[in-house]
Design a protein around this motif. Structure first.
Motif, PDB file in Angstrom:
ATOM      1  N   TYR A 768       0.841  -1.194   0.000  1.00  0.00           N
ATOM      2  CA  TYR A 768       0.000   0.000   0.000  1.00  0.00           C
ATOM      3  C   TYR A 768       0.876   1.245   0.000  1.00  0.00           C
ATOM      4  CZ  TYR A 768       1.175   0.051   4.994  1.00  0.00           C
ATOM      5  OH  TYR A 768       1.849   0.076   6.186  1.00  0.00           O
ATOM      6  N   ILE A 815      -8.353   2.453   5.063  1.00  0.00           N
ATOM      7  CA  ILE A 815      -7.681   1.775   3.951  1.00  0.00           C
ATOM      8  C   ILE A 815      -8.591   1.795   2.736  1.00  0.00           C
ATOM      9  CG2 ILE A 815      -6.444  -0.288   3.208  1.00  0.00           C
ATOM     10  CD1 ILE A 815      -7.642  -0.110   6.758  1.00  0.00           C
ATOM     11  N   ASP A 817      -9.362   0.443  -0.756  1.00  0.00           N
ATOM     12  CA  ASP A 817      -9.033  -0.756  -1.527  1.00  0.00           C
ATOM     13  C   ASP A 817      -9.242  -0.509  -3.016  1.00  0.00           C
ATOM     14  OD1 ASP A 817      -8.116  -3.387  -1.669  1.00  0.00           O
ATOM     15  OD2 ASP A 817     -10.141  -4.210  -1.617  1.00  0.00           O
ATOM     16  N   ARG A 847      -3.774   3.472   0.876  1.00  0.00           N
ATOM     17  CA  ARG A 847      -4.432   2.986  -0.346  1.00  0.00           C
ATOM     18  C   ARG A 847      -3.656   1.787  -0.871  1.00  0.00           C
ATOM     19  NH1 ARG A 847      -5.218   7.204  -4.992  1.00  0.00           N
ATOM     20  NH2 ARG A 847      -2.929   7.117  -4.974  1.00  0.00           N
ATOM     21  N   HIS A 848      -4.372   0.686  -1.086  1.00  0.00           N
ATOM     22  CA  HIS A 848      -3.746  -0.501  -1.666  1.00  0.00           C
ATOM     23  C   HIS A 848      -3.268  -0.202  -3.086  1.00  0.00           C
ATOM     24  CE1 HIS A 848      -5.818  -3.650   1.123  1.00  0.00           C
ATOM     25  NE2 HIS A 848      -4.645  -3.272   1.592  1.00  0.00           N
ATOM     26  N   HIS A 849      -2.226  -0.908  -3.499  1.00  0.00           N
ATOM     27  CA  HIS A 849      -1.741  -0.760  -4.874  1.00  0.00           C
ATOM     28  C   HIS A 849      -2.628  -1.489  -5.876  1.00  0.00           C
ATOM     29  CE1 HIS A 849       2.442   0.192  -3.100  1.00  0.00           C
ATOM     30  NE2 HIS A 849       1.855   1.292  -3.495  1.00  0.00           N
ATOM     31  N   THR A 860      -4.541  -5.057   6.523  1.00  0.00           N
ATOM     32  CA  THR A 860      -3.676  -3.889   6.392  1.00  0.00           C
ATOM     33  C   THR A 860      -3.927  -2.914   7.526  1.00  0.00           C
ATOM     34  OG1 THR A 860      -3.605  -4.120   3.982  1.00  0.00           O
ATOM     35  CG2 THR A 860      -3.059  -1.959   4.886  1.00  0.00           C
TER      36      THR A 860
END
Length: 1017
Positions: A768, A815, A817, A847-849, A860
């Protein structure tokens, strides 16, 4: 090192697990590898490889089996399939359709951790690092010269744990030459060969093979090898038959379509064609029926094997005798297998170690006479500390006393000189714990007084102080460095051993140390050294403070020695450290000295290679244990060298590992037995045996900040349960129950073995980026974690409900997603408001990749939280103001790991959910605990976090994992949260959830052996 096991087949069967029974994802394509698929899944589960490489993939049946096991076990393996996908002169040549079809299959399932390298084996070899490959499968061109070249080329790429698989070892025709190479190398390495399926050779190349792989390789000439081969062959035959059946069905369907076309074209005029087609159809139907019968027969054999395995592995005898079966692998160097007569002759059963029939002060030795002791809630325990002014007093007295209080005991701590002043406490005590106590008149008085009142005498030790013969300068370097007399040390150890001889049972800090005590015929429980909540909190604040500081570009190797007793230990790594300092100008070694006298805790003049780099040594003042987290957090790499094979060092605890992990620092350590049990190599830390290994791994760590962060994160999640106060309280209660005997002792014993069997890897954390952060650097106890995915219309309401919590200090982690709507921007704007920043102690927006799903988003958030407790809140739900305060109050001061309240549904329903008190057996009916709960972070880490489950029941799965490990919660019979019910596709009521229960339970049966939860409650 020779493998000491009397029956290797038992070790393999003990680890048989469920992997060989799992359905592979790759079914229905031609392959000669189907009969080895169960073994392929099993070997990945046992090896837990960091890197898997397959040379020669073709349709991908074997490679998919490896990847299936990686997914099922939750491993972080990196996998590479190498093939030109053009074919060869042996297998034939083909077009790109094979590659295209497998690429499509692969990318849908394994792309996150697997790569297809469409190139030659020689080209791929240049892209893989040396000594990194743990599992190599060679299945390319099968001529002798080709397979010899492949093996020699890839040999430098193999790790210390490496296993190599060779397919077609039993094909001796044409120009196939794998069998020739196998005959040559199987004599040089540990090896095992499966004969079926054209042959599969298993070669143990690495020096540090897992126990089960070593045991398997011992079976090659074993009379029971045929049984194991037969079982794997039967399991594999099922998938071979199913594929034949699937392909036959496809062929049959195709023929039916052709027949239909012929009839449409020719009609009834061509009766001969009609009859031929009908005959062919009947032939195919008969062949299909035969295949179905074969499949049913194979399935029956598989079920019989499954029943046989279950009956064996679930039997009480099998589970209870696990330590004895593994005895040879964990017994310390120099300790023989236990022989009662020899042990009793050495230590004495009915007499003290002195020659007379009475010990010091007339105390008689006693062994195993405590079975009828009545240990009930309200136990009175007296702890006697032999070294009250040392750090060990904190680990072995204060922490254990805190654990005893947590399980309902009354506790008193006294020093040997105060014994006679506390006669009342000794007479009242049900248990007296003596830590590092040497025999004296006062100690004898304490034992006599307590025993006269029926108390149990428990001996505790955290160093090998019961073997006077090891008190020599070549084994205990502290004798030399502190200028002690070996005779004086030996005399002290004899007096300590006298106390051991007159105790009823023992506690030890490590398993190897426990075996020395068991050699004295003493029942010994292992309670590791650990940390308390204060140390945990200070360590994580130190991590956050370092993150705020501007880095100076230096990489610090830290050696946190608290006493001048470790010269020989550091010598293990000194040369490698010196070479690393020479090779990296920005590298520094951090050492400590006495702040009053300036005396160094490490004399670098004894290491000429290191003394040459005196300008790269940072000297820090030695600090009290309570302030150590701030010093550890300055390190980039924590050094923990010890003399491997030295019995004194082999008994040392793993505290350097877990204390550094709490402070966010990765560790490189010598592979002593405790360190090997604590550290998963290249997963939670690094183990190095030789100077070259120390140097190689130090250079790798110094050069890669990403690897350092990855190891430190995994280590932190690994230690917070195992060495934390909640687990220590569990171990203390288990000890007390087992000392009390009876059915409660049996259940306590079983629970510990169950937990050991179910222990696995920690949570998997997705990558992330940090979008926004704010930290007031205070200490909160609760973090609310909010996963976002396309919730822009609800997120403000959910976040506002967190803002309105009545608890004073609170953290917030959000977070995203990879939302496709405006959720991220809505959350960011809300966080930037002054009233938001003033409300929260710490705020993170991540923020997730890539989109990972709800389970990974929660993981996370939990991982990013720096508090003891976490509350997951989906962005379309909301908390009532008292939720955090009341759930926190419910778990504080107790041993529950989570608390949940009754929840009111709103939206399209007004049902109540989570309206039941906690009872594990109720999970057999449905999930009755909502995800909105206050959860201890260490419990989350222990069960492996949340896992993506089909049908979206991540929380159900999580609570079942908790129940499996005896982790329990508290229900608050009050509405403290609200659950939004909306959308026709969602499960809107408890009734609808129960209708879907069957599918969910089937999923959980595969992952958790659901029946075991129901049986144990």
């Amino acid at each position: 090192m020779p493998f000491d096991a009397e029956n290797p087949l038992q070790i393999v069967l003990d680890a048989f697990g469920s992997a060989p029974f799992q359905r592979p994802s790759r079914i229905g394509v031609e392959s000669a590898w189907y009969s080895h698929v169960p073994f392929g899944m099993w070997v990945v589960e046992q090896l837990r490889p960091s890197v898997i490489v397959e040379l020669g993939t073709h349709a991908g049946v074997s490679y998919s089996a490896f990847c299936d096991s990686v997914v099922r076990c939750g491993l972080t393996s990196r996998c590479y399939a190498v093939d030109t996908w053009l074919g060869d002169e042996q297998a034939g040549f083909y077009g790109s359709d094979v590659y295209d079809e497998f690429r499509s299959f692969h990318d849908q399932r394994f792309k996150a951790f697997s790569s297809l390298l469409r190139m030659t084996f020689d080209e791929a070899c240049q892209q893989i690092g040396d000594k990194t490959v743990d599992l190599l499968h060679i299945d390319g061109l099968h001529s002798y010269d080709a397979v010899r070249h492949d093996f020699d080329l890839w040999l430098p790429k193999l790790s210390e744990r490496a296993t190599v698989l060779f397919h077609d070892t039993n094909v001796r025709e044409a120009d196939y030459g794998v069998w020739r190479l196998w005959d040559e190398i199987a004599a040089r390495f540990p090896a095992f060969e499966f004969i079926h399926g054209h042959g599969l050779g298993v070669l143990g190349v690495g020096r540090n093979l897992p126990l089960t792989i070593r045991a398997l390789c011992m079976l090659n000439q074993h009379p029971d090898a045929a049984k194991l081969r037969q079982r794997f062959e039967m399991l594999g035959e099922r998938w071979h038959v199913e594929t034949l059946l699937d392909m036959q069905r496809i062929s049959y369907s195709s023929l039916q379509a052709s027949v239909g076309n012929l009839l449409a074209q020719a009609g009834a005029r061509n009766n001969a064609d009609w009859q031929a087609a009908t005959a062919e159809r009947r032939r195919l139907e008969a062949e299909q029926a035969t295949l179905i019968r074969d499949l049913q027969q194979v399935r029956g054999e598989v079920e019989a094997l499954r029943d046989e395995r279950s009956a064996l592995l679930n039997s009480t005898v099998w589970r209870a005798t696990k330590p004895l079966r593994l005895f040879g692998s964990i017994i310390p160097t120099g300790v023989r297998k236990f022989r009662p007569t020899a042990a009793l002759a050495r230590w004495g059963r009915q007499r003290p170690l002195q020659d007379d029939t009475k010990g010091a002060n007339g105390v008689e030795a006693r062994t195993h006479d405590y079975a009828n002791a009545a240990l009930k809630p309200g136990w009175s325990i007296v702890f006697i500390s032999g070294e009250p002014d040392t750090p060990g007093h904190i680990y072995r007295i204060l922490h254990h006393a805190e654990a005893a209080v947590a399980v309902g005991a009354e506790v008193q701590q006294i020093e040997p000189m105060q014994i006679r002043q506390h006669r009342d406490a000794l007479e009242k005590a049900k248990l007296v714990v003596l830590w590092r106590v040497a025999m004296s008149a006062d100690v004898g008085y304490a034992i006599t007084t307590a025993r006269a009142s029926g108390a149990i005498i428990l001996f505790d030790i955290d160093d090998l102080m019961v073997k006077p013969e090891i008190a020599q300068t070549d084994l205990i370097d502290g004798i030399r460095s502190q200028r002690l007399s070996p005779e004086d040390v030996q005399g002290h150890y004899r007096r300590v051993r006298d106390v051991l001889g007159q105790s009823d049972a023992c506690i030890a800090s490590t398993e190897p140390l426990a075996w020395y005590l068991r050699e004295a015929d003493k029942d010994t429980f292992v309670i590791p050294n650990g940390f308390d909540s204060v140390t945990h909190r200070k360590s994580r604040i130190a991590v956050r403070e370092r993150q705020r500081r501007q880095e100076d570009g230096l990489v610090r190797l830290g050696y946190a020695s608290g006493t001048f007793t470790h010269q020989r230990d550091f010598a293990v790594a000194a040369e490698a450290v010196a070479r690393t300092l020479a090779g990296f100008p920005k590298c520094r070694l951090v050492l400590f000295r006495d702040p009053q006298r300036g005396t160094p805790m490490l004399d670098v003049t004894e290491f000429p290679a290191l003394a040459a780099h005196a300008d790269k040594i940072e000297w820090r003042d030695l600090v009290a244990l309570r302030d150590l987290p701030n010093e550890l957090a300055r390190f980039d790499i924590n050094l923990a060298p010890l003399e491997v094979g030295n019995p004194f060092c082999e008994s040392k605890s793993e505290l350097k590992y877990f204390e550094a992990a709490l402070a966010g620092v990765c560790t490189i350590a010598s592979p002593t037995r405790p360190m090997k049990r604590a550290i998963r190599h290249r997963k939670t830390g690094i183990l190095a045996s030789s100077v070259d290994e120390w140097h190689q791994h130090l250079e790798e760590l110094v050069g890669s900040s990403g690897l350092r962060r990855e190891l430190a994160q995994a280590a932190y999640l690994d230690v917070i349960w195992r060495y934390g106060p909640r687990r220590r309280a569990d171990l203390m209660q288990s000890l007390l129950l087992q000392l009390g005997g009876g059915p409660e002792a049996a259940r306590a014993f079983e629970l510990e073995f169950t937990r050991e069997a179910r222990a696995g890897n920690g949570p998997e954390i997705a990558s992330y980026e940090v979008i926004f952060t704010s930290d007031r650097m205070s200490s909160a106890e609760v973090t609310v974690v909010v996963p976002l995915y396309n919730y822009e219309q609800y997120v403000t309401e959910a976040l506002q409900s967190v803002h309105q919590q009545t608890i004073q200090q609170i953290d917030l982690v959000i977070i995203d997603d990879c939302s496709t709507d405006n959720s991220l921007q809505v959350a960011l704007e809300w966080l930037r408001r002054p009233q938001t920043l003033n409300r929260f102690n710490r705020v993170l927006l991540l923020r997730h990749h890539g989109n990972q799903g709800l389970a990974h988003a929660r993981n996370t958030g939990f991982a990013a939280a720096e508090t003891e407790y976490v509350v997951p809140l989906d962005a379309d739900n909301r908390l009532l103001p008292e939720f955090c305060a009341k759930t926190l109050a419910a778990v504080q001061g107790g041993r529950a790991s989570f608390a949940y309240s009754t929840i009111q549904c709103f939206g399209e329903s007004d049902h109540m959910i989570s309206n039941h008190s906690f009872m594990p057996i109720r999970f057999a009916q449905c999930n009755y605990v909502d995800a909105m709960a206050l959860v201890a972070k260490d419990a989350w880490a222990q069960v492996g976090g949340y896992t993506h489950i089909a049908y979206g029941w991540e929380d159900y799965d999580f609570w079942c994992c908790c129940a499996e490990q005896g982790i329990w919660g508290i229900h608050i019979a009050e509405v403290l949260a609200e659950y939004r019910v909306h959308g026709a596709s969602m499960l809107r009521t408890v009734t609808e959830k129960r209708q879907n229960k069957a599918a969910v339970v089937r999923t959980l049966e595969d992952r958790h052996d659901w029946l075991s939860i129901v049986d144990r409650g």
